[in-house]
Design a protein around this motif. Structure first.
Motif, PDB file in Angstrom:
ATOM      1  N   SER A  44       0.742  -1.009   0.284  1.00 45.67           N
ATOM      2  CA  SER A  44       0.113  -0.071  -0.268  1.00 45.67           C
ATOM      3  C   SER A  44       1.078   0.705   0.282  1.00 45.67           C
ATOM      4  CB  SER A  44      -0.623  -0.194   1.172  1.00 45.67           C
ATOM      5  OG  SER A  44       0.272   0.123   2.144  1.00 45.67           O
ATOM      6  N   PRO A  45       0.199   2.619   0.028  1.00 43.51           N
ATOM      7  CA  PRO A  45       1.293   3.633  -0.594  1.00 43.51           C
ATOM      8  C   PRO A  45       2.134   3.890   1.136  1.00 43.51           C
ATOM      9  CG  PRO A  45      -0.232   3.709  -2.034  1.00 43.51           C
ATOM     10  CD  PRO A  45      -0.871   2.727  -1.291  1.00 43.51           C
ATOM     11  N   PHE A  46       0.925   3.892   1.539  1.00 44.12           N
ATOM     12  CA  PHE A  46       1.329   3.911   3.331  1.00 44.12           C
ATOM     13  C   PHE A  46       2.145   3.434   4.055  1.00 44.12           C
ATOM     14  CE2 PHE A  46       0.844   3.443   7.729  1.00 44.12           C
ATOM     15  CZ  PHE A  46       1.803   5.052   7.943  1.00 44.12           C
ATOM     16  N   HIS A  47       2.500   2.353   3.612  1.00 43.12           N
ATOM     17  CA  HIS A  47       2.861   0.769   3.660  1.00 43.12           C
ATOM     18  C   HIS A  47       4.472   1.111   3.148  1.00 43.12           C
ATOM     19  CE1 HIS A  47       4.219  -1.779   6.369  1.00 43.12           C
ATOM     20  NE2 HIS A  47       4.704  -3.263   5.438  1.00 43.12           N
ATOM     21  N   PHE A  48       4.699   1.250   1.934  1.00 40.56           N
ATOM     22  CA  PHE A  48       5.486   1.637   0.664  1.00 40.56           C
ATOM     23  C   PHE A  48       5.925   2.555   1.709  1.00 40.56           C
ATOM     24  CE2 PHE A  48       7.197   4.464  -2.478  1.00 40.56           C
ATOM     25  CZ  PHE A  48       8.256   2.320  -2.913  1.00 40.56           C
ATOM     26  N   HIS A  49       5.618   4.333   1.637  1.00 39.82           N
ATOM     27  CA  HIS A  49       6.677   5.116   2.449  1.00 39.82           C
ATOM     28  C   HIS A  49       7.546   4.854   3.583  1.00 39.82           C
ATOM     29  CE1 HIS A  49       7.693   8.156   3.726  1.00 39.82           C
ATOM     30  NE2 HIS A  49       6.823   9.389   2.861  1.00 39.82           N
ATOM     31  N   ARG A  50       6.804   3.704   4.402  1.00 39.45           N
ATOM     32  CA  ARG A  50       7.667   3.791   5.515  1.00 39.45           C
ATOM     33  C   ARG A  50       8.592   2.740   5.187  1.00 39.45           C
ATOM     34  NH1 ARG A  50       4.162   0.933   9.735  1.00 39.45           N
ATOM     35  NH2 ARG A  50       6.109   1.311  10.505  1.00 39.45           N
ATOM     36  N   VAL A  51       8.600   1.557   4.096  1.00 33.71           N
ATOM     37  CA  VAL A  51       9.639   0.410   4.413  1.00 33.71           C
ATOM     38  C   VAL A  51      10.436   1.864   3.316  1.00 33.71           C
ATOM     39  CG1 VAL A  51       9.758  -1.344   3.158  1.00 33.71           C
ATOM     40  CG2 VAL A  51       7.850  -1.931   4.641  1.00 33.71           C
ATOM     41  N   TYR A  52      10.184   2.281   2.174  1.00 33.49           N
ATOM     42  CA  TYR A  52      10.934   2.147   1.668  1.00 33.49           C
ATOM     43  C   TYR A  52      12.063   3.351   2.304  1.00 33.49           C
ATOM     44  CZ  TYR A  52      13.774   4.782  -2.274  1.00 33.49           C
ATOM     45  OH  TYR A  52      14.130   5.189  -2.627  1.00 33.49           O
ATOM     46  N   ARG A  53      11.842   4.227   3.014  1.00 31.96           N
ATOM     47  CA  ARG A  53      12.734   5.211   3.934  1.00 31.96           C
ATOM     48  C   ARG A  53      13.515   4.648   5.402  1.00 31.96           C
ATOM     49  NH1 ARG A  53      11.498  11.018   6.062  1.00 31.96           N
ATOM     50  NH2 ARG A  53      13.554  10.755   7.455  1.00 31.96           N
ATOM     51  N   GLY A  54      12.776   3.462   5.423  1.00 32.41           N
ATOM     52  CA  GLY A  54      13.236   2.284   6.984  1.00 32.41           C
ATOM     53  C   GLY A  54      15.163   1.826   5.660  1.00 32.41           C
ATOM     54  N   ILE A  55      14.144   1.399   4.866  1.00 31.88           N
ATOM     55  CA  ILE A  55      15.398   0.852   4.009  1.00 31.88           C
ATOM     56  C   ILE A  55      16.616   1.153   3.387  1.00 31.88           C
ATOM     57  CG2 ILE A  55      15.791  -0.620   2.095  1.00 31.88           C
ATOM     58  CD1 ILE A  55      13.649  -2.565   3.264  1.00 31.88           C
ATOM     59  N   ALA A  56      16.034   2.379   2.805  1.00 27.23           N
ATOM     60  CA  ALA A  56      16.852   2.937   1.623  1.00 27.23           C
ATOM     61  C   ALA A  56      17.485   4.683   2.596  1.00 27.23           C
ATOM     62  CB  ALA A  56      16.019   4.041   0.570  1.00 27.23           C
ATOM     63  N   GLY A  57      16.914   5.617   3.834  1.00 28.26           N
ATOM     64  CA  GLY A  57      17.054   6.168   4.454  1.00 28.26           C
ATOM     65  C   GLY A  57      16.829   7.346   3.820  1.00 28.26           C
ATOM     66  N   GLU A  58      16.097   7.772   3.375  1.00 31.77           N
ATOM     67  CA  GLU A  58      15.472   8.896   2.180  1.00 31.77           C
ATOM     68  C   GLU A  58      14.236   8.257   1.645  1.00 31.77           C
ATOM     69  OE1 GLU A  58      18.477   9.811  -0.760  1.00 31.77           O
ATOM     70  OE2 GLU A  58      18.381   8.086  -2.112  1.00 31.77           O
ATOM     71  N   THR A  59      13.159   9.879   1.517  1.00 33.52           N
ATOM     72  CA  THR A  59      11.806   9.470   0.656  1.00 33.52           C
ATOM     73  C   THR A  59      11.974   8.924  -0.448  1.00 33.52           C
ATOM     74  OG1 THR A  59      11.365  12.113   0.479  1.00 33.52           O
ATOM     75  CG2 THR A  59      10.801  11.110   2.466  1.00 33.52           C
ATOM     76  N   VAL A  60      11.044   8.392  -0.891  1.00 35.81           N
ATOM     77  CA  VAL A  60      11.182   8.498  -2.519  1.00 35.81           C
ATOM     78  C   VAL A  60      11.834  10.115  -3.119  1.00 35.81           C
ATOM     79  CG1 VAL A  60       9.738   8.158  -4.995  1.00 35.81           C
ATOM     80  CG2 VAL A  60       9.916   6.444  -2.707  1.00 35.81           C
TER      81      VAL A  60
END
Length: 97
Positions: A44-60
């Motif tokens: 989901s967009p909400f969960h993706f944003h959280r996971v992406y930030r946690g892994i990449a260390g920055e927002t999309v």
């Protein structure tokens, strides 16, 4: 965040974010809405944003800005294009920023 996940879940998220990073690299000049990238990651967009930030260390958006600016820096060093052309290709609507 990653320290609290099971290894299998973490590996799944890393693989999903890897697909998203490839999509970003292949389409850096295209609009990449969060919803499209979330669909690529099957989240989901909400969960993706959280996971992406946690892994990449920055927002999309920070990733997109950084990749576009790195490319613009290379173009500036290479010459051949004006600063205005490079700025427009990097996503700025006006040369002033």
């Amino acid at each position: 965040m990653l320290l609290l996940m099971r290894k299998q879940t973490q590996a799944s998220y890393v693989e999903r974010i890897g697909r998203v990073l490839k999509q970003v690299a292949d389409n850096v000049d295209e609009p990449l809405p969060l919803s499209v990238l979330a669909e690529t990651a099957a989240l989901s967009p909400f969960h993706f944003h959280r996971v992406y930030r946690g892994i990449a260390g920055e927002t999309v958006q920070e990733t997109l800005r950084r990749v576009r600016m790195m490319r613009a820096g290379y173009a500036l060093r290479s010459g051949g294009q004006s600063v205005t052309e490079i700025a427009l290709e990097a996503g700025y609507e006006r040369p002033e920023g």
